[in-house]
Design a protein around this motif. Structure first.
Motif, mmCIF file in Angstrom:
data_model
loop_
_atom_site.group_PDB
_atom_site.id
_atom_site.type_symbol
_atom_site.label_atom_id
_atom_site.label_comp_id
_atom_site.label_asym_id
_atom_site.label_seq_id
_atom_site.Cartn_x
_atom_site.Cartn_y
_atom_site.Cartn_z
ATOM 1 N N LEU A 235 69.156 11.648 -19.605
ATOM 2 C CA LEU A 235 68.792 10.294 -19.169
ATOM 3 C C LEU A 235 67.273 10.153 -19.197
ATOM 4 O O LEU A 235 66.556 11.009 -18.692
ATOM 5 C CB LEU A 235 69.337 10.096 -17.752
ATOM 6 N N LYS A 236 66.754 9.077 -19.815
ATOM 7 C CA LYS A 236 65.314 8.858 -19.899
ATOM 8 C C LYS A 236 64.988 7.366 -19.976
ATOM 9 O O LYS A 236 65.599 6.608 -20.731
ATOM 10 C CB LYS A 236 64.738 9.537 -21.145
ATOM 11 N N TRP A 237 63.970 6.954 -19.177
ATOM 12 C CA TRP A 237 63.426 5.607 -19.276
ATOM 13 C C TRP A 237 62.449 5.538 -20.443
ATOM 14 O O TRP A 237 61.743 6.509 -20.737
ATOM 15 C CB TRP A 237 62.672 5.227 -18.008
ATOM 16 N N ALA A 238 62.372 4.385 -21.087
ATOM 17 C CA ALA A 238 61.421 4.188 -22.179
ATOM 18 C C ALA A 238 60.018 3.975 -21.613
ATOM 19 O O ALA A 238 59.849 3.386 -20.544
ATOM 20 C CB ALA A 238 61.833 2.982 -23.029
ATOM 21 N N PRO A 239 58.987 4.441 -22.324
ATOM 22 C CA PRO A 239 57.603 4.190 -21.909
ATOM 23 C C PRO A 239 57.142 2.807 -22.349
ATOM 24 O O PRO A 239 57.953 1.969 -22.761
ATOM 25 C CB PRO A 239 56.829 5.299 -22.620
ATOM 26 N N HIS A 240 55.839 2.564 -22.278
ATOM 27 C CA HIS A 240 55.213 1.323 -22.749
ATOM 28 C C HIS A 240 55.659 0.101 -21.950
ATOM 29 O O HIS A 240 55.546 -1.028 -22.437
ATOM 30 C CB HIS A 240 55.494 1.078 -24.238
ATOM 31 N N GLY A 241 56.181 0.300 -20.739
ATOM 32 C CA GLY A 241 56.605 -0.839 -19.939
ATOM 33 C C GLY A 241 57.904 -1.460 -20.387
ATOM 34 O O GLY A 241 58.290 -2.524 -19.878
ATOM 35 N N ASP A 242 58.606 -0.823 -21.316
ATOM 36 C CA ASP A 242 59.893 -1.351 -21.762
ATOM 37 C C ASP A 242 60.959 -1.142 -20.681
ATOM 38 O O ASP A 242 60.836 -0.270 -19.824
ATOM 39 C CB ASP A 242 60.332 -0.669 -23.058
ATOM 40 N N HIS A 243 62.018 -1.921 -20.751
ATOM 41 C CA HIS A 243 63.077 -1.880 -19.744
ATOM 42 C C HIS A 243 64.300 -1.106 -20.220
ATOM 43 O O HIS A 243 65.373 -1.256 -19.662
ATOM 44 C CB HIS A 243 63.497 -3.317 -19.375
ATOM 45 N N TYR A 244 64.126 -0.279 -21.234
ATOM 46 C CA TYR A 244 65.285 0.402 -21.810
ATOM 47 C C TYR A 244 65.527 1.751 -21.138
ATOM 48 O O TYR A 244 64.595 2.503 -20.838
ATOM 49 C CB TYR A 244 65.093 0.601 -23.312
ATOM 50 N N LEU A 245 66.795 2.056 -20.941
ATOM 51 C CA LEU A 245 67.233 3.327 -20.380
ATOM 52 C C LEU A 245 68.187 3.983 -21.367
ATOM 53 O O LEU A 245 69.219 3.405 -21.725
ATOM 54 C CB LEU A 245 67.934 3.109 -19.040
ATOM 55 N N ALA A 246 67.841 5.184 -21.827
ATOM 56 C CA ALA A 246 68.682 5.920 -22.766
ATOM 57 C C ALA A 246 69.471 6.977 -22.012
ATOM 58 O O ALA A 246 68.926 7.685 -21.162
ATOM 59 C CB ALA A 246 67.829 6.574 -23.845
ATOM 60 N N THR A 247 70.760 7.067 -22.301
ATOM 61 C CA THR A 247 71.622 8.052 -21.653
ATOM 62 C C THR A 247 72.394 8.832 -22.708
ATOM 63 O O THR A 247 72.881 8.271 -23.684
ATOM 64 C CB THR A 247 72.621 7.377 -20.689
ATOM 65 N N GLY A 248 72.501 10.140 -22.483
ATOM 66 C CA GLY A 248 73.303 10.989 -23.351
ATOM 67 C C GLY A 248 74.480 11.541 -22.581
ATOM 68 O O GLY A 248 74.363 11.840 -21.376
ATOM 69 N N LEU A 293 60.776 4.573 -30.762
ATOM 70 C CA LEU A 293 61.251 5.802 -31.390
ATOM 71 C C LEU A 293 61.958 6.661 -30.344
ATOM 72 O O LEU A 293 61.351 7.122 -29.379
ATOM 73 C CB LEU A 293 60.095 6.575 -32.016
ATOM 74 N N LEU A 294 63.240 6.870 -30.536
ATOM 75 C CA LEU A 294 64.086 7.605 -29.601
ATOM 76 C C LEU A 294 64.635 8.838 -30.315
ATOM 77 O O LEU A 294 65.156 8.738 -31.424
ATOM 78 C CB LEU A 294 65.226 6.714 -29.112
ATOM 79 N N VAL A 295 64.533 9.987 -29.649
ATOM 80 C CA VAL A 295 64.965 11.258 -30.238
ATOM 81 C C VAL A 295 66.013 11.883 -29.326
ATOM 82 O O VAL A 295 65.890 11.837 -28.098
ATOM 83 C CB VAL A 295 63.769 12.216 -30.411
ATOM 84 N N SER A 296 67.037 12.464 -29.927
ATOM 85 C CA SER A 296 68.102 13.096 -29.147
ATOM 86 C C SER A 296 68.509 14.407 -29.801
ATOM 87 O O SER A 296 68.413 14.572 -31.018
ATOM 88 C CB SER A 296 69.319 12.165 -29.028
ATOM 89 N N GLY A 297 68.951 15.349 -28.948
ATOM 90 C CA GLY A 297 69.434 16.633 -29.436
ATOM 91 C C GLY A 297 70.747 16.980 -28.768
ATOM 92 O O GLY A 297 70.992 16.599 -27.620
ATOM 93 N N ALA A 298 71.602 17.728 -29.467
ATOM 94 C CA ALA A 298 72.953 17.996 -28.967
ATOM 95 C C ALA A 298 73.259 19.488 -28.964
ATOM 96 O O ALA A 298 72.442 20.311 -29.376
ATOM 97 C CB ALA A 298 73.986 17.232 -29.786
ATOM 98 N N GLY A 299 74.460 19.817 -28.504
ATOM 99 C CA GLY A 299 74.857 21.182 -28.223
ATOM 100 C C GLY A 299 75.193 22.030 -29.434
ATOM 101 O O GLY A 299 74.877 21.689 -30.579
ATOM 102 N N THR A 300 75.897 23.139 -29.157
ATOM 103 C CA THR A 300 76.113 24.180 -30.156
ATOM 104 C C THR A 300 76.901 23.692 -31.365
ATOM 105 O O THR A 300 76.629 24.116 -32.500
ATOM 106 C CB THR A 300 76.860 25.359 -29.509
#
Length: 425
Positions: A235-248, A293-300
């Motif tokens: 879970l991460k909030w976006a920077p730059h004052g944006d209102h976006y919340l990314a969840t994995g 720009l949103l980056v995500s990584g996953a499991g095995t």
């Protein structure tokens, strides 16, 4: 140098000064050097360069120079000399500059129990206790003990004064670290809280109960909504004052929500949904250098780092890292990305973005090894120069990776008044 007679003022005779000699020397140098000065001007002003010629040449120091520097007290060159190009990348020392033992550091992919504050204090959850370690003084103090419960996640506010703690039972508490008192304590969730993130006074928490909870410290009420079909593990909030919340999630999905619409029941659908991962998405990071720009990584079963444009919903690129991706973090002082891996390589990778060609996909320019178990935890120092990694081998390792920003705030003395060096040493 002469003076003019018959006057009470001393007036130098320019014809006999070194200026004339310097001009003559310059003319002679120009004739002998074949216009080297002119070529240099053309290179700098017009962009012309002589083919096959290096602008600068570095030669090894003369014998005895290093020893004279040490005797005279001058700064000696580091063992790993590096050249820092404009994109912020550098040659990195491949060994940690500090290793701290952390007994009972959980070897659990779904937890996040290490965080570094802007006041240079590291929070570490070990079993049921949260410890605070000062990077300035190396002093250790126990902040709290959850008793029969266990710490599942920790997260500092941006100011570094308050620490949010998520537990395995689902409770979420916010502590004033200096006074060691609970500012807010709420049940929050029905199961473990493995991820936390702040946006101002709003705390977002993700849980194994498949929900995301938003708590505003300025208000008593909290709102929650079902985000995934399985555990919310990133879970991460976006920077730059944006209102976006990314969840994995453990359902292999990466979702992006607009926080301005979350309080209303009718508008809790994500604005973006990415379903191309094939394992749990724990590692989530927003770029502070490129908006959206949103980056995500996953499991095995996946092992990839994927790059997206959250503003348009476009998939940009993907990198196979060869191992489970446990955590991601963007550098603050360089256009670079840090990733930590689990099965089976157990390594830390530094990725550089190409500023000149504006490519989205970075290249791996350094790999750090030393942990003997999967590297689950990652946090960055307040000045952006160092990272700390934690692994199932029950150690915390500190690495110099990037240039420093010059921002470093010393921790308040009362924050670490009771040493507990037997736990973290």
């Amino acid at each position: 140098m002469a003076c003019v007679e018959g006057n009470d003022r001393f007036i130098p005779c320019r014809s006999s000064s070194l200026i004339e000699e310097g001009v003559a020397f310059g003319e002679a140098r120009s004739r002998c050097g074949g216009g080297a000065h002119d070529r240099l001007l053309r290179e700098e002003l017009l962009g012309e360069r002589a083919a096959g010629r290096a602008r600068l040449r570095f030669s090894p120091p003369r014998k005895g120079v290093a020893s004279r520097r040490k005797r005279s007290g001058e700064n000696a060159a580091p063992e790993f000399a590096y050249k820092a190009p404009r994109d912020g990348s550098r040659r990195v020392a491949t060994s940690p500059f500090k290793v701290i033992e952390a007994p009972s550091l959980a070897d659990d992919f779904y937890l996040d129990v290490v965080d570094w504050s802007s006041s240079d204090v590291l929070a570490v959850g070990l079993g049921s206790t949260v410890y605070l370690w000062s990077a300035c003084t190396s002093r250790v103090a126990a902040l709290c003990d959850l008793g029969d419960d266990a710490v599942a996640s920790v997260k500092w506010t941006h100011g570094g004064a308050r620490l949010a703690i998520g537990s395995r039972s689902g409770d979420v508490s916010v502590w004033d670290a200096a006074r060691r008192v609970v500012v807010r304590d709420s049940p929050g969730h029905a199961s473990r809280v493995g991820c936390l993130d702040w946006r101002g006074d709003v705390l977002a928490s993700g849980s194994r109960d498949k929900t995301v909870c938003l708590q505003d410290l300025r208000e008593k009420a909290a709102s929650s909504f079902k985000a995934h079909r399985q555990e919310v593990c990133g879970l991460k909030w976006a920077p730059h004052g944006d209102h976006y919340l990314a969840t994995g999630g453990n359902d292999n999905k990466l979702l992006v929500f607009d926080a301005r619409a979350l309080p209303t029941t009718a508008h809790r659908r994500p604005v973006c949904k990415f379903v191309d991962h094939t394992a749990a998405v724990k590692a989530v990071a927003w770029s502070p250098h490129h908006r959206g720009l949103l980056v995500s990584g996953a499991g095995t079963a996946d092992r990839t780092i994927k790059f997206r444009d959250a503003l348009t919903g476009a998939n940009l690129d993907s990198i196979d890292t060869g191992s489970q991706v446990c955590s991601l973090a963007f550098a603050q002082t360089a256009n670079a990305l840090v990733s930590t891996g689990g099965f089976s390589l157990n390594q830390i990778c530094l990725w550089r973005f190409d500023n000149q060609h504006k490519k989205t996909t970075p290249t791996n320019y350094a790999t750090l090894t030393g942990h003997t178990h999967r590297v689950l935890y990652l946090a960055m120092s307040p000045d952006g120069s160092s990272i700390v990694t934690g692994a199932g081998d029950e150690t915390l390792r500190f690495w110099h990776c990037f240039p420093a920003s010059g921002h470093r705030t010393r921790a308040h003395d009362s924050l670490l008044s009771s040493p507990a060096a037997a736990v973290l040493r």
